[in-house]
Design an enzyme around this catalytic site. Structure first.
Site: not given
Lengths: 500, 500
Positions: A263-264, A267, A293
């Protein structure tokens, strides 16, 4: 010096001060010893005020008007000028004393919130939260009158440019109508399949860390321009030129750290893929949190929960975690990664119920700002809404209105970004696979090249030139479209490929 | 608001900006990925200029005069006002364009120096170093005319308040006369004793780190207000409220990392022991680098090389490094820790030859500033001076004038601080042991309480109220006294207790 060049210098300075603060904020969460909070708070306050002042001078309006009267010839420079005005409006629309009062109120309220959440004690938070709501409403009014927007739209626009209640409302109404029966159907299918076998740990932290690093590298995270560390609340911070992402480890559960790193990294890839020549100017920044997001969810929810990637992950995890491949059988791993449940805590929610958590907050935050809901009535309103919309009633405020940091820090209007991101991720992944069918077979080898390239070409490289809707229209032919998310969920969880 | 209160606010802001920059500088050395240097350079430049501007405004002279005309009644506040003037003179005496030109020149020269040192290529450094010398001379002239000091004194005063060529010269002349025969005698004694047994590694890095952390804790380093990490060049940075010290590890040699941690912990204890109420004001800061160095050397050179502490260290090292106690026999450990050698590299020099390295630099930097020595002639002048004063002639500039970062960064006048610190440490340790004889037996148990308490009471708690000479007079009855260092060396290395 032309007005535009002067503006560039001011935004450059703004960026250097803001990124310095962001760096110190990363340090506070990932490195700082526990006793140094006072100093750090004072440092961050000073830097953030200076960053604000850098682009809020009294002559800014004149400089912007003058630059707009003879705009630069280069297309990027012109778009930069547009982005400058946008940043300036959000920065300068609010009188300095209100900025300061709100900053003090939110700092104090966040501290009170930590204790209140720990002790499940909403009453102790009430006075401070009331003040934050009042001051945030004033901020919304100040911005709204400058931008000709309602209080809520003016606040939401800071996080997601162009986000408007009038278009979010039908979108959320549709999800509120269609998601609950869909969740029921998923839960019934899950029940028929029986309990998934346990993934039995412990999984050593240093092995999980090595696996996370391996996956980040496979995704294309550039460790010469970023780091991966540990913090209580995982996040992706720092600056585009120096991305600092964090995760946390639980020896009993490696999936959450692994999917957290993915997830990170989503980003981070966005930040690292922004146009380098423009990094320090508004047009070089991510335009909004919804689109940000979308990039984390594109990787974490869309790509990494495909059967193709889960197959790769089962093998990599067995190797890195040094456990028997039979224990990490694809079926067990998939059922854990795709488990759906009506639950209390938003940040732990699956992708099918998550938008319902957002709808609860979208409704309540508007009612708080309009005054239709008194802050003292927030706890019961939150429980009622959770019961009605998510389908579970929290017994405590810790599992209810105290779970999120957003409102205590004044971030009203932020929550919709999560669902905007989830919808955009569904659209982008479908479009990416349609454009490059090899993406799925690549993912089965842990190869993100095709997907990353698609994301770079269609999202990252544009910097802050376009808003979410425009990005989606250019990439997929449609603006934000909740159908894509519903289609994705039906297909993934119910094997229903109708409409796709 | 009174003028004094206004000044306090400005120095508070100055401290917050400077400490933010120091924190980012620590990050650059201990954490930052290699590709983020451009951003960090720009961030640091912005923060340092803002810190400078915070106390260099045009109205500062008036504010200071007005505060001095009706000084605060509290003794600390009055001393703070004195320290404010001192900081302001150093900050504001130099015209802004010269500050900026020098800052640009030193940044560029430091980068060039890294390459030049690696390639042993002085010629490539010459133009940039020439510019730095010229600009630094101008800075010294600007400060000197304001402070009624010579160029060299004005520059040295920034690092060590009150340091003056006229008193340093006889001090160094004495050391230059007395040290070489003393070193000869030590070398002869060492030769008679024969080769010390090897300390055979490898010593695992994580075990060395655990030993270092243990020792820092024993010394009283407060890990709730500081960290210990790794960097190429060990240092003690951050802020008094959040001390970041670093070390480096060599698997073949644990002594250098251990003694390095003790050295940095000495600096750290000083910072952590400063009066908390004054941390962000000039009177709460360490007054000069000589005194700072005295605190690291008090711990590293004085306390930790006593037979008492070496006995404790031998046991602790055997335990933490998991090697046979026989291998870490006290005799072997002592002879390694106390080895004296005429060598090329200052930072690796022992305490007996170290002042000779400083004398080389003290002579040459004055000649460079006065113009008596042309920058192009620095390499041969450095070799000649090394041969004449230290007794070894470097074959390369890497082992000669390119070894130190000080001159490329414009830090002319800094070097004497090291020897001021060594002398002060000798005086303070002798006085501490005289005042509290139990210190030695405590050290044999790895207990620094007595010594730390002495240092706190006599040095740390005074903050920036007194200069080095005053601190020493109050603590030991004498100002800076090279006799103490000579006495210490004769006693430690030649068992000569005459005069002590």
């Amino acid at each position: 010096m032309t007005a535009y060049r002067e503006l560039r210098q001011r935004f450059d300075r703004h960026y250097l001060l803001r990124s310095s603060a962001d760096q110190l904020d990363w340090d506070a969460q990932a490195m700082m010893p526990e006793g140094s909070g006072d100093l750090r708070g004072a440092q961050l306050g000073t830097l953030r005020v200076l960053a604000h002042e850098a682009i809020a001078g009294e002559d800014m309006e004149e400089l912007l008007a003058s630059a707009e009267a003879s705009p630069p010839s280069d297309e990027w420079e012109r778009d930069n000028l547009v982005a400058m005005r946008r940043s300036w409006v959000h920065a300068a629309a609010v009188p300095a004393d209100l900025v300061e009062a709100r900053s003090r109120a939110t700092s104090s309220c966040e501290l009170a919130w930590r204790t209140a959440r720990k002790n499940d004690d909403f009453a102790s938070l009430l006075p401070k939260l009331t003040e934050v709501v009042n001051l945030t409403r004033q901020v919304g009014q100040a911005k709204g009158s400058r931008m000709k927007l309602s209080v809520y739209d003016a606040l939401a626009d800071e996080y997601e440019p162009g986000a408007r209640e009038a278009s979010l409302q039908p979108l959320f109404a549709r999800l509120e109508r269609e998601l609950p029966p869909l969740v029921d159907a998923i839960l019934a299918a899950q029940a028929r399949a029986g309990e998934a076998p346990e993934l039995v740990g412990p999984f050593k932290v240093e092995r999980q860390a090595a696996l996370g690093r391996h996956l980040a590298e496979r995704m294309g995270f550039d460790f010469t321009r970023g780091r991966l560390d540990v913090s209580v609340h995982p996040f992706c911070g720092g600056a585009a030129e120096d991305v600092r992402m964090t995760t946390r480890y639980d020896e009993a559960d490696f999936l959450s750290s692994v999917l957290g790193v993915i997830h990170e990294s989503g980003h981070a890839l966005y930040e690292m893929g922004l146009p380098r020549a423009w990094t320090r100017q508004p047009v070089g920044a991510v335009p909004g949190m919804g689109l940000h997001e979308s990039q984390s969810l594109l990787m974490e929810m869309q790509a990494s929960r495909t059967p193709e990637f889960l197959g790769y992950l089962a093998g990599a995890a067995a190797q890195y975690l040094d456990v028997s491949p039979s224990m990490l059988h694809l079926d067990a791993l998939s059922r854990h990664a795709l488990r759906v449940e009506r639950s209390f805590i938003r940040v732990e929610a699956d992708e099918a119920t998550y938008p319902l958590h957002i709808i609860v907050r979208f409704n309540i935050e508007r009612a708080l700002l309009s005054g239709d809901l008194a802050v003292k009535d927030l706890p019961s309103a939150f429980r009622d809404a959770m019961e009605r919309i998510v389908g579970v009633r929290p017994e405590t405020d810790r599992d209810g209105c105290l779970q999120d940091v957003h409102w205590p820090t004044g971030a009203f209007g932020y929550f919709p970004s999560y669902t905007i991101g989830a919808i955009a991720a569904s659209q982008l992944f479908a479009a990416a696979v349609a454009a490059r069918p090899s993406i799925l077979s690549e993912l089965s080898r842990g190869d993100f090249t095709g997907l990353r390239t698609y994301a770079h070409d269609n999202v990252h490289q544009h910097g802050g030139r376009f808003d979410t809707n425009t990005i989606l229209e250019r990439a997929t032919g449609r603006g934000l479209d909740p159908d894509a998310l519903l289609r994705h969920l039906r297909r993934r969880y119910l094997n229903d490929t109708a409409g796709s």
